[in-house]
Design a protein around this motif. Structure first.
Motif, PDB file in Angstrom:
ATOM      1  N   SER A 263       0.810  -1.213   0.000  1.00  0.00           N
ATOM      2  CA  SER A 263       0.000   0.000   0.000  1.00  0.00           C
ATOM      3  C   SER A 263       0.844   1.263   0.000  1.00  0.00           C
ATOM      4  O   SER A 263       1.897   1.325   0.615  1.00  0.00           O
ATOM      5  N   GLN A 264       0.328   2.276  -0.692  1.00  0.00           N
ATOM      6  CA  GLN A 264       0.971   3.576  -0.710  1.00  0.00           C
ATOM      7  C   GLN A 264       0.774   4.279   0.629  1.00  0.00           C
ATOM      8  O   GLN A 264      -0.079   3.894   1.417  1.00  0.00           O
TER       9      GLN A 264
ATOM     10  N   LYS B 203      -7.761  10.974  -7.404  1.00  0.00           N
ATOM     11  CA  LYS B 203      -8.416  11.871  -6.451  1.00  0.00           C
ATOM     12  C   LYS B 203      -9.722  12.426  -7.004  1.00  0.00           C
ATOM     13  O   LYS B 203      -9.856  12.695  -8.199  1.00  0.00           O
TER      14      LYS B 203
ATOM     15  N   ARG C 272      -0.748   6.458   3.301  1.00  0.00           N
ATOM     16  CA  ARG C 272      -2.166   6.585   3.533  1.00  0.00           C
ATOM     17  C   ARG C 272      -2.508   7.955   4.033  1.00  0.00           C
ATOM     18  O   ARG C 272      -1.769   8.431   4.879  1.00  0.00           O
ATOM     19  N   ARG C 273      -3.562   8.512   3.810  1.00  0.00           N
ATOM     20  CA  ARG C 273      -4.252   8.693   2.558  1.00  0.00           C
ATOM     21  C   ARG C 273      -4.473  10.160   2.404  1.00  0.00           C
ATOM     22  O   ARG C 273      -4.561  10.851   3.398  1.00  0.00           O
ATOM     23  N   THR C 274      -4.612  10.678   1.238  1.00  0.00           N
ATOM     24  CA  THR C 274      -4.674  12.119   1.048  1.00  0.00           C
ATOM     25  C   THR C 274      -6.086  12.645   1.222  1.00  0.00           C
ATOM     26  O   THR C 274      -6.967  12.361   0.425  1.00  0.00           O
TER      27      THR C 274
ATOM     28  N   ARG D  89      -8.645  11.964   2.828  1.00  0.00           N
ATOM     29  CA  ARG D  89      -9.755  11.034   2.660  1.00  0.00           C
ATOM     30  C   ARG D  89     -10.851  11.283   3.674  1.00  0.00           C
ATOM     31  O   ARG D  89     -12.024  11.138   3.411  1.00  0.00           O
TER      32      ARG D  89
ATOM     33  N   ILE E 214      -4.933   2.745  -8.600  1.00  0.00           N
ATOM     34  CA  ILE E 214      -3.713   3.424  -8.167  1.00  0.00           C
ATOM     35  C   ILE E 214      -3.364   4.566  -9.109  1.00  0.00           C
ATOM     36  O   ILE E 214      -2.994   5.666  -8.685  1.00  0.00           O
TER      37      ILE E 214
ATOM     38  N   GLY F 132      -7.953  11.180  -1.865  1.00  0.00           N
ATOM     39  CA  GLY F 132      -7.450   9.909  -2.346  1.00  0.00           C
ATOM     40  C   GLY F 132      -7.957   8.784  -1.468  1.00  0.00           C
ATOM     41  O   GLY F 132      -8.879   8.982  -0.680  1.00  0.00           O
ATOM     42  N   PRO F 133      -7.432   7.595  -1.631  1.00  0.00           N
ATOM     43  CA  PRO F 133      -6.281   7.257  -2.464  1.00  0.00           C
ATOM     44  C   PRO F 133      -6.679   7.091  -3.934  1.00  0.00           C
ATOM     45  O   PRO F 133      -7.845   7.250  -4.293  1.00  0.00           O
TER      46      PRO F 133
END
Length: 322
Positions: free
Chosen positions: A2-3, A89, A5-7, A9, A270, A85-86
């Motif tokens: 996973s990238q 966006k 977390r999280r923009t 959200r 993604i 995000g994720p």
């Protein structure tokens, strides 16, 4: 895996639940006509009494008519539509959350089958032509115990060209990324990989902090299209992830729940690796189960779910609210 977390959200969620709640309130406030009768339309149905059942238990078979079904909101679910995000966006849409009949649903009677929650994400390779889908509980009642769901993962798009970096997920998570007690426990299936991997892979990830990201994980490199029982057991200062009864990963130390969480299902992209025609990705959920403060075995889980099906129980929530 996973990238970070999280923009932005939390929490841009749909206003769709408001009319549903108003509908429930309207049902509760219907007044009798003079002489003790009711109006010509009759009394509005009660959308969502919380049934009795085993203490500390959530069980839902997603037996709803659609995103505007008053029972969906009354049973504590909402559909994301806002920004952040994720993935791509600001592409979250309620259109992708539906409840079709499925003959492969457990406890189904006849060829039509029972209902499932279907999360559909679509793209034509552009941000404007992309929609992502996420459904979550509105209650922050879930902490230690057993989380489980029967989930259908997709290896290929339902329609269109293959190759998207799609992420199909089941996870409890803190209500705020900035929380000092941040907690998140992830199942993430990437049929085509992503973030530099080629997939297919199932990532199991336990988080301590969202920003900067601090988490531990393990990857199962296997194609997993079809139905699976995903279980997360968070007890005795450790978290164990299992798939169809086989343990995959255990985390401990700081990588355990530290506060109450929401439960989420999400199907998102993604990035946008190519243009050139629309494609559709589907993820399905047959049922979700949570048992507070107990480690439940797969055998006991299967018996409990079968008992619910046998008695026609589509929804139970006896989890104490925080």
């Amino acid at each position: 895996m996973s990238q970070p977390r999280r923009t932005s959200r939390r929490r841009a969620w749909t206003a769709l639940t408001l009319p549903a709640l108003l509908c429930v309130l309207a049902a509760c406030s219907t007044t009798p006509a003079a002489g003790g009768g009711t109006d010509a339309a009759g009394p509005a149905p009660d959308a969502s009494p919380t049934p009795t059942g085993p203490p500390g238990t959530l069980f839902d078979t997603f037996d709803y008519t659609g995103a505007d079904d008053p029972s969906l909101a009354a049973h504590g679910w909402e559909i994301r539509t806002g920004g952040g995000g994720p993935g791509i966006k600001d592409t979250w849409s309620a259109e992708g959350a539906t409840f079709p009949s499925d003959p492969t649903a457990e406890g189904s009677a006849g060829a039509k089958g029972g209902t499932v929650l279907r999360l559909r994400s679509t793209t034509d390779g552009t941000a404007r032509g992309t929609t992502q889908t996420e459904v979550q509980t509105t209650s922050r009642s879930f902490f230690t115990g057993t989380f489980a769901a029967r989930v259908h993962l997709s290896d290929k798009p339902t329609t269109g060209r293959d190759g998207d970096h799609v992420v199909q997920t089941f996870f409890p998570i803190s209500p705020a990324d900035s929380s000092e007690q941040y907690s998140e426990l992830d199942f993430e299936y990437l049929p085509n990989g992503g973030w530099g991997s080629t997939g297919p892979q199932l990532d199991t990830v336990s988080w301590f902090k969202a920003d900067p990201p601090d988490r531990v994980h393990r990857t199962l490199e296997r194609r997993l299209g079809g139905w699976h029982t995903m279980m997360i057991t968070a007890m005795d200062d450790k978290v164990t992830y299992s798939l169809d009864g086989k343990d995959l990963f255990t985390s401990s130390g700081p990588y355990v729940p530290r506060e109450r969480m929401d439960i989420h299902f999400s199907n998102w992209l993604i990035d946008l690796p190519f243009t050139g025609g629309p494609r559709t990705w589907d993820m399905k959920v047959d049922w979700v189960y949570y048992k507070a403060d107990e480690a439940v075995s797969l055998t006991d889980l299967q018996k409990t779910v079968a008992d619910f099906h046998d008695t026609g129980t589509a929804y139970v929530n006896t989890v104490p609210t925080s």
